[in-house]
Design an enzyme around this catalytic site. Structure first.
Site, PDB file in Angstrom:
ATOM      1  N   CYS A 330      34.074  11.048  -8.010  1.00 48.90           N
ATOM      2  CA  CYS A 330      34.694   9.883  -8.648  1.00 48.90           C
ATOM      3  C   CYS A 330      34.501   8.621  -7.812  1.00 48.90           C
ATOM      4  O   CYS A 330      34.518   7.514  -8.352  1.00 48.90           O
ATOM      5  CB  CYS A 330      36.169  10.141  -8.907  1.00 48.90           C
ATOM      6  N   HIS A 788      41.660  10.844  -5.550  1.00 48.43           N
ATOM      7  CA  HIS A 788      40.892  10.526  -6.752  1.00 48.43           C
ATOM      8  C   HIS A 788      40.741   9.015  -6.894  1.00 48.43           C
ATOM      9  O   HIS A 788      41.653   8.255  -6.577  1.00 48.43           O
ATOM     10  CB  HIS A 788      41.616  11.091  -7.975  1.00 48.43           C
TER      11      HIS A 788
END
Length: 828
Positions: A330, A788
């Protein structure tokens, strides 16, 4: 058609062959696409139906293996999901699968199942043939059979990364006592679970103590086994098993029940031979645990940034394409989304796509130009921004973990860009800022060899600006101005700048009274820090001790400060939200940022030398260092058979006051690299340009004594003008990636020396210092190597959230949680 030229070039691939069978070289079609992929049996590269002609025009290859993945209808939910409470599992992070965990990875993540379909395709005739057709030449059939079972290149790289991160030698391996007169096990199989009434013939584990073969635990989809291997351990306490079907001469899956981990067994060949098994002749017949774990992890999407109480609208179309998470990728996806939202990147790579594809004859998987063109088309065309149907109900308090669209999976790009990088080639989470700067440098290098027909500008130049550094001598008040080239403005975050200190103090008192637990229904209150305060603080003057003044040729102090000599087209602001506790353990500052949509930083412009300022003289080449020790001391050390270079170095390092101290230094550093080299001259201030930086050996030793190596110590001193205290702080604040920074510094020093004077800096664009917020990248987690990344981008007056393959309208973009902000200049 004469296929003989192709047949003469076709040969079955080996494990070392680079096979690409999961995405087209020129677009992001996959085997799941309508027509699947066509694998060139000569080059082992894949193409969609639309790009077959392009490959044929370059290679004249005729024979292709058509590979399709066809959905198998499945309307029933997994039996393991019945009766479970979703709240018990949905927030669990990915974990090692070991022999399969009861309940699996996510029993509520309904997997789409596929069947692989293969056929032979002759181009340009359009003739299709089944592989069992007797007309298919044997060499073609052998090659196709091998391709069907082989992992693709990206898959091999991913598996290597997972294996490298997961296996350590077991504490029990060398103490295993194996039973006498063991049963002999056929290395070729077939095998079956030894438990009566169990019919399992896959996912079988051989206990290395008694040779008992038992099935593993059940997976999320109901497959895997009945858990008899676990039960056997509980009854016998025999600690280690190996997965049958995973054993080869190079690898085997070994699991330790007491350690509850996949482990290594240094005596594995010996332990297997006890039961008549020879890994040298055994073949892999099942997926390894790393492959199974990878399958599960790639389907996991965090979706943690949410807007509570809102059902966010999924959006589709050009420029609204999500990027599949390739396993903790990500950080890469967020950076790519931001870059390709910029006009400069769209103009540079989207407009030249077709010509690049036609003109560049290089292997497309190794062409950075082609892969960037492919990315631009994949992200901006809207071709892959297509909804995925889901049966999951919408919940305003939880973002579904399922992707909302097909999106793209840039595996070739990640392989090409990250293959030679120690961090970006792994499956681990990385820092988005580091990837941004690495990619910008990668693009800069590639621009030197870009095709001649391209007339658009290098898009990374839009980030560049000149930072003006002012140095004022503490003794004479004379000044010197230097300029350096930057592409990111990194600013500190100080809790002292919080605008809501009373509210934070009151909230912390409530927490303290409640044993550190937030009271029910009590909203969390964090310090709120104005972004403009952080920017202002980064330009505050600071004092540097031990400054060697070229005006007086003596030590004094200097007052240093910085300004922006130019303002870039796109200003990238990085927040230093990650710091260290007193014991140097990582700490994230949990703060809210006050981020304005428009900022004006014209007051930070540097204008160079002022009328009332006098320049410091240019520094002369350093004179030979005068020894700080007597000839008598040197003679004493030479009489003890200490080599001249080492004796000089030892006396210099210890101040030349005591021979015994110098001898102790020799004993402690006798094994140092370069100990026999000539001693370094006197330290030279890092403030002075156009000369090699040399630092005091004592300062280096002090830093080494803190646990850093000499290269790291030198880099720390280089970054802090030779100030040892500031160097220590800098090193500890970059402790997670010091080795990468050292290598990067060495590479830049050897291949592209950085200019230090304004006359040698390359020109950059400039304009007004007024900016509008274009987008930001946020990070969830307490460390940049975990957690994340999600990015929000302002497109056509709407804020869009890009969270892997979730692309949604954001009603309340969390600007306060940003880690990297992108501002676009309003006026040129």
């Amino acid at each position: 058609m004469n296929l003989l030229p192709d047949l003469n070039q076709i040969k079955p691939p080996t494990d070392k062959s680079r096979l690409w069978k999961d995405e087209c070289c020129y677009c992001f079609d996959t085997p799941e696409s309508k027509n699947g992929l066509y694998i060139d049996l000569v080059s082992l590269l894949s193409f969609c139906k639309d790009h077959l002609q392009l490959n044929y025009s370059k290679t004249k290859h005729h024979i292709y293996l058509n590979y399709k993945k066809v959905v198998v209808p499945n309307s029933s939910a997994s039996p393991t999901s019945k009766g479970k409470n979703k709240d018990e599992t949905s927030e669990q992070p990915p974990k090692k699968l070991a022999i399969g965990i009861e309940g699996g990875f996510d029993p509520y993540q309904e997997e789409v199942k596929y069947e692989d379909h293969y056929s032979l395709f002759i181009f340009p005739d359009g003739k299709e043939m089944e592989l069992d057709n007797p007309e298919v030449p044997s060499i073609v059939k052998q090659t196709c059979d091998k391709i069907k079972t082989m992992n693709s290149q990206s898959r091999k790289e991913e598996i290597v990364s997972w294996n490298a991160e997961s296996v350590f030698p077991s504490a029990f391996a060398e103490s295993i006592i194996q039973i006498d007169n063991p049963k002999r096990i056929n290395p070729k199989g077939p095998w079956k679970c030894d438990v009566e009434d169990c019919d399992k013939k896959e996912n079988l584990w051989l206990n290395l103590t008694d040779g008992f073969i038992a099935c593993g635990r059940k997976y999320a989809d109901g497959s895997g086994g009945n858990g008899h291997a676990q039960k056997h351990f509980e009854e016998t306490q025999y600690p280690i098993s190996v997965k049958l079907g995973s054993i080869t001469k190079d690898h085997a899956d070994v699991y330790s029940y007491p350690e509850d981990e996949m482990v290594g067994d240094p005596l594995l060949f010996q332990h297997l031979a006890h039961f008549g098994l020879n890994p040298n002749i055994m073949e892999k017949t099942e997926k390894s645990m790393a492959e199974l774990e990878l399958d599960q992890n790639l389907n996991f999407e965090f979706g943690k940034i949410q807007e509570k109480g809102k059902i966010l609208e999924n959006v589709f179309g050009p420029g609204l394409t999500g990027i599949e998470n390739l396993g903790n990728s990500c950080y890469m996806s967020s950076v790519l989304q931001m870059l390709f939202s910029l006009d400069g990147f769209q103009n540079r790579y989207q407009s030249n796509t077709e010509q690049s594809f036609k003109e560049i004859t290089q292997d497309p998987t190794q062409s950075f130009e082609i892969q960037m063109n492919k990315l631009a088309d994949g992200l901006l065309s809207g071709k892959y921004s297509v909804p995925i149907e889901t049966n999951q109900p919408k919940n305003p308090n939880e973002e579904s973990e399922k992707a909302t669209q097909i999106g793209i999976a840039p595996k070739m790009f990640k392989s090409l860009v990250g293959s030679n990088h120690p961090a970006f080639s792994t499956m681990q989470q990385q820092d988005a800022l580091e990837f941004f700067q690495y990619l910008v440098e990668f693009i800069d290098r590639a621009e030197f060899s870009r095709p001649s027909w391209i007339d658009s500008a290098n898009p990374t130049k839009n980030f560049q600006f000149h930072m003006e550094e002012r140095i004022q001598c503490g003794s004479t008040n004379k000044v010197k101005y230097n300029r350096r080239l930057e592409n990111v403005l990194s600013v500190p975050v100080s809790l002292d700048d919080a605008t809501n200190k009373p509210q934070v103090a009151e909230y912390e008192e409530k927490l303290k009274a409640n044993n550190g637990v937030r009271p029910k229904d009590e909203e969390e209150i964090r310090p709120t820090i104005p972004l403009l305060s952080c920017i202002k603080n980064s330009f505050e003057p600071y004092k540097v001790d031990d400054f060697l003044s070229p005006a007086t040729n003596s030590k004094t102090f200097s007052l240093n400060s910085s300004k922006m000599a130019t303002f870039p087209g796109v200003l990238v602001i990085h927040l230093k939200k990650y710091t260290y506790n007193a014991d140097y353990t990582p700490l994230k500052l949990n703060v809210f940022m006050d981020v304005p949509d428009i900022i004006d930083i014209n007051n930070l412009r540097g204008l160079g030398l002022k009328n009332n300022e006098e320049l410091l003289p240019e520094s002369s080449p350093p004179a030979a260092a005068k020894p700080k020790y007597s000839q008598e001391m040197l003679d004493q050390m030479l009489s003890m058979d200490i080599p001249l270079a080492i004796a000089k170095k030892a006396l210099t390092a210890t101040g030349g006051k005591d021979v015994e101290l110098a001898m102790n230094w020799v004993f402690e550093h006798s094994g140092d690299p370069g100990i026999n080299d000539e001693p370094l001259p006197e330290p030279i201030s890092a403030n002075l340009p156009n000369q090699q930086l040399v630092f005091n050996p004592i300062d280096i030793d002090n830093l080494v004594s803190m646990g850093f190596d000499s290269d790291q110590a030198k880099l720390g001193l280089k970054k802090t003008d030779g100030n040892v205290e500031r160097a220590a702080d800098w090193l500890f604040s970059h402790i997670d990636n010091l080795n990468d920074l050292v290598q990067k510094d060495k590479s830049s020093d050897s291949s592209a020396p950085k200019p230090s004077t304004s006359s040698s800096l390359q020109p950059v664009s400039d304009g007004e210092g007024k900016y509008q917020l274009l987008g930001f990248i946020s990070h969830l987690g307490n460390n940049v190597q975990h957690g994340h990344y999600v990015c929000h981008i302002l497109k056509d007056g709407r804020w869009i959230k890009f969270n892997d393959r979730h692309v949604q309208l954001s009603e309340q973009p969390p600007k306060e949680l940003g880690y990297i902000y992108f501002y676009r200049r309003l006026y040129n």
